[in-house]
Design an enzyme around this catalytic site. Structure first.
Site, PDB file in Angstrom:
ATOM      1  N   GLY A   1       0.820  -1.201   0.000  1.00 22.15           N
ATOM      2  CA  GLY A   1       0.000   0.000   0.000  1.00 22.15           C
ATOM      3  C   GLY A   1       0.852   1.249   0.000  1.00 22.15           C
TER       4      GLY A   1
ATOM      5  N   GLY B   1       3.185   0.977   3.305  1.00 18.91           N
ATOM      6  CA  GLY B   1       3.932  -0.204   3.703  1.00 18.91           C
ATOM      7  C   GLY B   1       3.531  -1.453   2.942  1.00 18.91           C
TER       8      GLY B   1
ATOM      9  N   ASP C   1     -11.811   5.163   4.064  1.00 16.68           N
ATOM     10  CA  ASP C   1     -10.984   4.631   2.971  1.00 16.68           C
ATOM     11  C   ASP C   1     -11.521   3.274   2.519  1.00 16.68           C
ATOM     12  OD1 ASP C   1      -8.934   4.724   1.121  1.00 16.68           O
ATOM     13  OD2 ASP C   1      -7.453   3.820   2.457  1.00 16.68           O
TER      14      ASP C   1
END
Length: 444
Positions: free
Chosen positions: A162, A165, A277
């Site tokens: 992502g 990380g 999100d």
């Protein structure tokens, strides 16, 4: 409560009764018929011996009457005091009962929202785990254990990547596997998202939310350990290189699971939580294709959703227009993102697609005119499911999607309404209420 009030009034009446009334068995002295003015023949002050000799019986009766009166007053005071003490005791017991009842109701709501999920059985599968501390119910795991489980974070164990990380497959002792997210070291944003995710998931337990099993802080690096989701993300199944053929019923099940997860965040968390999100890459699937929401680094509570220090965040194509343009963030922003995910499930297309070298097109903009046309709608459905669905159900799902992606937030439904709309579209053995006419038809 009425009984207690009645007892309290009775005790007050009893307390006031003896002092203001005359006992029924004590008779007042009869009034003198003719008042006599003292004279020399009948002096006012008499000799005590004469007084005693003249009326001994009357004095004795008066003395007995006063003694009886005092005894009755004393008994009444003792009885009323005891009654008052009993009433106070009953009131205390009633108050304690009310407090315990409220506490039990809160515990019941939490357990109902969690659907009976507990971290205990999961953490028991870490027989060699050394706990460095605790943060709520989330275990603090030592760094060396993560290094060994991921083979020193070997690239062969990478499950996904992502913006902040990578996620690694971790093999712990006892054949227990988990997913370890390594957040890139340094930066206030990474630190803030790490703390936010730990704080959010520390208080959340639900069957449609990925459990956070532990965390680790090593130098500037930060690590999060999640339950292993065997079937990866929804994005990989819909848009990955090895695109799988999710059936119509499985897609409806996934939509229902996501709605249940959002309903828990919006309606059962206190204060309500906005994911902020939601997207197909943050919807993970376990071995039974049960969908669970993940990545709560950007989540905010509803009371803090419109503060100036909340940075505009999200993923292009899923962000609601009012949040993108005006910074207004509500639970309806999650509903908009859910509508985009629903369009992905229906059409198998990405939320944003490139149509020219410097031009992209939103799936909402492209699909909206065709979603409301029953003649055109079957032509834009993912070919993998076009022959496996009921057209009536297709029209219903398309109508839900149209409502969810409305530009005006007030026109979008609550996620609770969306949830109840999907239950009749999902087979019973997949968590809905739909009973298939032909049990031989495969839903997998």
């Amino acid at each position: 409560m009425n009984l207690l009030l009645l007892l309290l009034l009775l005790s007050i009446w009893v307390l006031s009764f003896p002092a203001l009334s005359v006992p029924p068995d004590v008779k007042p002295d009869p009034p003198a018929s003719d008042p006599v003015i003292p004279t020399e023949k009948d002096p006012f002050f008499k000799n005590t011996s004469d007084l005693g000799a003249h009326s001994p019986e009357v004095a004795e009766v008066n003395l007995v009457h006063h003694q009886d009166l005092n005894k009755k007053i004393l008994v009444a005071l003792v009885v009323s005091s005891s009654l008052l003490a009993v009433i106070l005791l009953l009131l205390s017991c009633f108050w304690i009962f009310r407090l315990r009842k409220k506490s039990n109701e809160k515990s019941h709501q939490k357990s109902d929202g969690a659907k009976g999920i507990s971290f205990g059985p999961i953490l028991d599968k870490f027989p060699s785990m050394r706990i460095g501390g605790k943060k709520g119910s989330i275990a603090a795991i030592e760094y060396e254990l993560l290094v060994n489980a991921t083979n020193n974070f070997d690239e062969a164990n990478i499950l996904g990547e992502g913006g902040l990380g990578r996620v690694y497959k971790a093999q712990f002792s006892g054949d227990f596997r988990a997913a370890v997210k390594k957040i890139y070291a340094g930066g206030l944003e990474a630190e803030r998202e790490f703390e936010n995710e730990v704080e959010s998931l520390r208080k959340i337990q639900h069957q449609n939310i990925v459990p956070l099993l532990g965390y680790c802080m090593h130098g500037e690096a930060r690590f999060l350990v999640y339950e292993m989701m065997e079937n990866g993300s929804l994005e990989l199944h819909l848009h990955g290189p090895n695109k799988s053929r999710l059936t119509w019923h499985l897609r409806m099940k996934i939509a229902l699971d996501v709605a249940r997860g959002l309903e828990y965040l919006h309606e059962r968390c206190n204060p309500p939580l906005i994911h902020r999100d939601l997207k197909s890459s943050n919807i993970l699937l376990d071995s039974n294709f049960q969908a669970k929401l993940s990545d709560f680094g950007l989540a905010v509570t509803e009371g803090h959703s419109n503060k100036a220090n909340i940075k505009l965040s999200g993923t292009l194509g899923y962000v609601a227009p009012e949040y993108l343009l005006d910074g207004k963030l509500t639970d309806k922003s999650d509903v908009y993102a859910f509508g985009v995910v629903l369009l992905e499930l229906l059409m198998g297309r990405r939320p944003v697609e490139r149509v020219a070298e410097a031009q992209c097109q939103s799936i909402v903009t492209w699909a909206m005119p065709q979603l409301t046309d029953r003649m055109k709608l079957p032509n834009i459905v993912d070919p993998a499911i076009v022959n496996t669905m009921d057209l009536k159900h297709l029209y219903q799902v398309a109508a839900i999607a149209v409502l969810c992606v409305q530009p005006e937030p007030s026109y979008r439904p609550l996620i609770t309404d969306v949830l109840h709309s999907f239950i009749p579209l999902v087979p019973v053995d997949l968590g809905g209420s739909l009973r298939l006419m032909d049990p031989a038809v495969s839903i997998r």
